[in-house]
Design a protein around this motif. Structure first.
Motif, short mmCIF file in Angstrom:
data_model
loop_
_atom_site.label_atom_id
_atom_site.label_comp_id
_atom_site.label_asym_id
_atom_site.label_seq_id
_atom_site.Cartn_x
_atom_site.Cartn_y
_atom_site.Cartn_z
N LEU A 1 26.70 28.16 55.49
CA LEU A 1 26.77 27.95 54.04
C LEU A 1 28.19 28.12 53.50
N THR B 1 19.99 20.03 67.65
CA THR B 1 19.72 21.46 67.77
C THR B 1 20.65 22.31 66.92
N ASN B 2 21.71 21.71 66.40
CA ASN B 2 22.74 22.44 65.66
C ASN B 2 23.50 23.43 66.51
N GLU C 1 28.41 32.23 58.40
CA GLU C 1 27.26 31.42 58.01
C GLU C 1 27.70 29.99 57.67
N MET D 1 19.92 24.39 57.04
CA MET D 1 21.24 24.63 57.60
C MET D 1 21.53 26.13 57.62
N THR D 2 20.96 26.80 58.58
CA THR D 2 21.15 28.25 58.60
C THR D 2 21.77 28.69 59.92
N PHE D 3 22.60 27.82 60.53
CA PHE D 3 23.24 28.23 61.77
C PHE D 3 24.61 28.86 61.48
N LEU D 4 25.23 29.32 62.52
CA LEU D 4 26.54 29.96 62.37
C LEU D 4 27.63 29.03 62.91
#
Lengths: 95, 938
Positions: free
Chosen positions: A16, A73-74, A14, A1-4
């Motif tokens: 996160l 694809t997030n 981020e 989970m590193t999308f914006l």
């Protein structure tokens, strides 16, 4: 989970920083049938594609908002506050 | 004997600064600037460890951190790559996988019985007989694995750092440094990641002082940030680059990624190609040029390009005798060394170190024996495309390069230098500059001279070179031929696996574990691919590489885990508590007094005189706005619309399953404002819960978590009214402030909201005030109470007191299935009001009635049943204890327990079991203390 994710208050951050609240569901009220009520409580669409879902900007402004995210694809095509949600959207409720 | 040669220009060591460390307890002398690997090579230590499976002796091989041969235990940390790990004074280094020593390893016999350990042997030979497995397994377990996991709890904490540069460059070789310089000159924010301690990449294999100096200085002068000793080990969604060094884990999200990871030399396969003394040319050149170490006196170099001749010249110049086996039929003549054109190394020999090779035509059965103590495999390099692949790039086989080169790059990803197939420094630098300019142009920062320079750079960047010749897939003669050094996989084993049906790289990987070891394919991908092709009758070009996955370079688990940080909350009165000698305990994230003088004395003070407890940890919310009433009406089954201002309601919050989520006090402060308290440990979750529904219902409410803003104490006991009267001018009589009343007043001169409620079952005041006045309020109350016998009390006393009243603790006495009917709170549910959370479920639950009930119980005897003790009836488990304490008021043990609903009858007897202990209990439906609540209401 590193999308914006674009927080409607704070802008692009981020993922996160956020907590996921699940897909929007239609809350079955006190007059709903057994089937409707069970669906609401325990069943989710779990789509592979575009989904409207809840996010909380946990480490930021702490607002709950809605995001339209592609679950494969997030990609996120829109985020907005609950008050600004499109009129044709069914009533959503947290899971 | 030392292998150190006289000082030379450009060496990285400081010979005037000696450093001493131990290797397996033996002292080793080194210099500042040495790595463990260069120091042991200088000390002529040939064996750097024993191999994974067969315990064969292994020596330095790559000097670039790309192979498994020199993994050592350093100061207790296993699997440190010694060849790149800088020496420190006094460090304790141990060779791994060997006992009693790497030189005389007792398990060397495993090499003789290797026929018993074919690929997948653990799937096969220990299946029968079944009874043997318990005996065999511990032996295998003790033999498997690398190094010893340190027993110490923790080491240096690691930071997590997130960077958002415009450009991240992976690899500080010629191409990477050039790209960084160009992008930074254009004004972009550039970060360069280099896994080695020193930037330079392949330039560090060249002679002379600071061969990468100009490029490095240009990049740094332009403002690029160089992170050396920092290995990029993965590319993740985003894309986000993960990188690690000794101090931190980096997450790097850049707008452009320049991959300049270079090439990795690949071994040649021939019998005994794993002997100590067989090295890649990178190791030889780095040892000589950077560390002044000559790793052998008599060298045989295997090559098919001018790279090998450069290595040969370096060796000659350093004082070695050299002969070159050149695969090319028209090899150039040697300058001070012999050259055998059209030959390869057919096999190597030696026991603990290479002592000779057989040189001959590829495929020949026999050749010429050449004595040597060093074998150099030079110039068989493969592009290091793994990080590119992780970023989504495609690779395809290139006939001229005999290698897989990147062909299709994702947007904003650039590949430059040897990873993209360049063979000269000039081309690599030009490619780097082009990538830097391209990134700048696409980020709108194109320098003015860019257009004028591009054509010349493109010409320089063009890849040219002779067709690459690879060594034969295998040699000839006796002895094991290793494709994979990490996992000890030989050509024969690969061939056998293919005949068993594992006929692709991905299957071979899973079956034989090739490319799965510590090197992750760095030192075995090409040999494995080619042997796979040979065994399956296909070609190298048709044999796909295995999928690249993180971590590309090894990462310590401690780095991924990060620093251990435990949130710790203290109330503003905390120092007073510790000063008063309180025993402090964890309560969620909070530090709270368990007791002061002792729970029994504290209970007695509250029951007979007055006690004071710090309840600042209570979750507190301010709920204000035109929609406040509606929000609470929907969140709780209670009614709030008609709640008068200045009154407290005990509320229980449910979810739509009808399950209890929390309980607490709801105070109406104004027409459109409420003050809500919730369970301490539940505050964060409740905030999310309530704001979520508020957002969904779009109610015009400001819901603010004011937990930290307000401190709170509970003054409780028959004497509490007298104490209150001493600290406030307000009327605290029963008429002015009755039970469940709430009034704003000054307490100890501080504006406060005072609630007449009592979790402990006595006349009591819960006083909320701005938290900054915590010490003042506490001290003033304690002083005022001193004539009334006041005592501070802690959590333990509070637990006893509330249990005597059968007040439940949500989460302690309830679980994820408890509904209000089961715990005796059905009276609170106003089923006739408009829709609220849980209404639909409660209607169903009211129909069926509870199956279980939470009831009070008493128990006799000295043994206190712990939480979770079983309620047993005639040998059958029927329920469980959730809380139990000794009660002075009841004269016995009192508690709460779940029992079948039919048992919720006063006096029902049952057994309580836990482990070997047992006692008898019976149901007690009324509170054990003041059942009518007269004291509470007084």
């Amino acid at each position: 989970m590193t999308f914006l994710i674009h927080c409607p208050n704070c802008g692009l951050r981020e993922a996160l920083e956020f907590s996921y609240g699940g897909e929007t569901t239609t809350r079955a009220g006190d007059t709903s049938s057994e089937r409707e009520f069970t669906d609401y409580l325990y069943y989710r669409e779990n789509v592979n594609g575009w989904q409207t879902e809840w996010w909380l900007h946990r480490d930021g402004c702490r607002v709950w908002f809605l995001a339209e995210r592609h679950t494969f694809t997030n990609e996120i095509r829109a985020t907005y506050l609950s008050a600004d949600r499109p009129a044709d959207d069914a009533e959503g409720a947290p899971a | 004997m030392s292998a150190r040669i006289p000082p030379r220009d450009g060496e990285s060591i400081r010979r005037d600064r000696p450093i001493r460390f131990t290797l397996d307890g033996k002292r080793i002398s080194a210099f500042e600037g040495d790595t463990i690997g260069s120091a042991v090579a200088a000390a002529d230590v040939g064996i750097t460890g024993r191999s994974f499976k067969y315990h064969r002796p292994r020596g330095l091989f790559c000097m670039t951190g790309s192979c498994p041969n020199c993994l050592m235990q350093v100061d207790g940390i296993p699997n440190i790559r010694a060849c790149t790990e800088p020496v420190r004074d006094g460090m304790k280094v141990e060779r791994q996988n060997a006992w009693p020593s790497a030189n005389r390893d007792i398990h060397g016999w495993l090499n003789q019985v290797s026929f018993m350990m074919p690929p997948g042997f653990y799937y096969k030979i220990f299946q029968h007989p079944k009874w043997a497995w318990p005996t065999v397994e511990p032996f295998i377990r003790s033999k498997a694995g690398l190094g010893k996991v340190p027993r110490a709890e923790d080491h240096e904490p690691r930071e997590r750092i997130t960077l958002h540069p415009d450009v991240v460059v992976i690899g500080a070789g010629a191409a990477g440094l050039a790209a960084a310089a160009e992008a930074a000159t254009a004004g972009l924010d550039v970060v360069v990641l280099e896994q080695a301690e020193e930037p330079g990449g392949a330039l560090l294999r060249e002679a002379g002082t600071d061969p990468a100096g100009d490029l490095r200085d240009a990049a740094e002068a332009a403002g690029a940030r160089l992170l050396t000793g920092t290995a990029a080990f993965g590319v993740f969604e985003g894309p986000v680059i993960a990188a690690a060094n000794a101090a931190a884990l980096y997450r790097i999200r850049a707008r452009h990624i320049v991959v300049a990871t270079g090439g990795i030399e690949q071994p040649a396969v021939f019998p005994n190609n794993d002997l100590p003394g067989v090295m890649l040319s990178s190791a030889v050149e780095i040892l000589i040029h950077r560390f002044g170490v000559l790793p052998g006196q008599q060298a045989v170099v295997l090559t098919a390009s001018d790279a090998g001749h450069r290595t040969a010249r370096t060796l000659v110049e350093a004082g070695a005798t050299v002969s070159v086996a050149d695969l090319r039929a028209d090899a150039p003549a040697g300058e001070g060394y012999r050259v055998a054109s059209g030959t390869t190394i057919l096999s190597a020999s030696g026991r603990r170190h290479v002592t000779g090779v057989t040189v001959g035509a590829p495929g020949a059965e026999a050749g010429t024996d050449v004595a040597c103590d060093l074998v150099v495999l030079a110039g068989f390099s493969a592009p290091s495309t793994n990080l590119l692949s992780m970023s989504g790039a495609d690779v395809a086989f290139d006939e001229r390069a005999q290698a897989f080169l990147p062909v299709q790059l994702p947007e904003n990803v650039h590949a430059v230098g040897a990873v993209a197939g360049t063979t000269t420094t000039e081309a690599a630098v030009a490619q780097g500059r082009l990538a830097g300019l391209d990134a700048a142009a696409r980020l709108g920062a194109s320098p003015k001279d860019a257009v004028a320079r591009i054509d010349a750079l493109r010409a320089e960047a063009a890849i040219a070179g002779d067709p690459v010749i690879l060594p034969p897939e295998v040699g000839s003669g006796a002895g094991k031929q290793f494709a994979c050094l990490c996992m000890d996989v030989t050509d024969k084993e690969l061939k056998k696996a293919v005949t068993e049906g594992f006929s692709s790289m991905e299957l071979l990987k899973r079956y034989t574990t090739i490319t799965m070891g510590p090197c992750q394919g760095k030192a075995c991908m090409v040999p494995s691919q080619r042997l796979c092709a040979r065994a399956t009758g296909s070609t190298f070009a048709e044999t796909k590489r295995t999928t690249s996955r993180p971590p590309w370079t090894p990462v310590e688990l401690g780095t991924l885990a990060g620093a251990r940080r435990t949130p710790r909350k203290e109330t503003t009165m905390h120092d007073l508590h510790t000063g008063a000698g309180a025993e402090i305990m964890w309560a969620g994230d909070w530090r709270r007094p368990h007791h002061f003088a002792g729970p029994e004395a504290e209970v007695e003070a509250v029951r007979t005189k007055v006690g004071l407890i710090d309840v600042s940890t209570l979750g507190k919310f301010r709920v204000q706005g035109p929609g406040a009433v509606e929000l609470l009406e929907r969140l709780y089954p209670n009614r709030f619309a008609e709640q008068p201002i200045g009154r407290v309601r005990y509320g229980v919050m449910l979810n739509d399953e009808g399950v209890i989520v929390d309980d607490g006090a709801v105070v109406r402060v104004a027409d459109d404002e409420f003050f809500v308290t919730v369970t301490s440990g539940n505050t964060g979750a409740l905030e999310r819960w309530m704001t979520w529904w508020q957002a969904d219902w779009n109610l015009d409410v400001r819901l603010l978590n004011v937990t930290g803003a307000f401190g709170a104490v509970n003054l409780a006991g028959p004497g509490s009214r007298e104490v209150m009267a001493e600290v406030t001018d307000a009327d605290v009589s029963a008429d002015a402030l009755p039970y469940l009343g709430a009034v704003h007043m000054d307490v100890a001169g501080v504006p406060a909201l005072v609630l007449r409620i009592g979790f402990v079952g006595e006349l009591g005041y819960e006083i909320h005030f701005p938290s900054m006045y915590g010490e003042h309020v506490w001290q003033t109350l304690m002083e005022a109470g001193s004539d009334h016998g006041i005592r501070p009390f802690g959590l333990e006393a509070q637990r006893i007191l509330r249990l005597e009243k059968q007040h439940i603790l949500v989460g302690q006495d309830t679980d994820a299935e408890s509904d209000p009917f089961e715990v005796g709170l059905g009276w609170m549910v106003k089923a006739d009001k408009d829709d609220f959370l849980g209404k639909r479920s409660l209607a169903d639950l009211a129909q069926t009635g509870p199956k279980e009930r939470l009831v009070g119980f008493t128990a006799s005897g000295a043994w206190l049943p712990p939480e979770g003790a079983s309620i047993v009836h005639e040998g059958t488990w029927v329920g469980r204890v959730t809380s139990a304490r000794r009660s002075a008021a009841a004269g016995c043990i009192v508690g709460l327990a779940w029992v079948p609903a039919g048992w919720a009858v006063e006096g029902t007897a049952f057994d309580i079991w836990f482990g070997e202990s047992t006692t008898q209990g019976s149901v007690a439906l009324q509170p054990f203390y003041d059942p009518e609540g007269a004291k509470l209401r007084s």
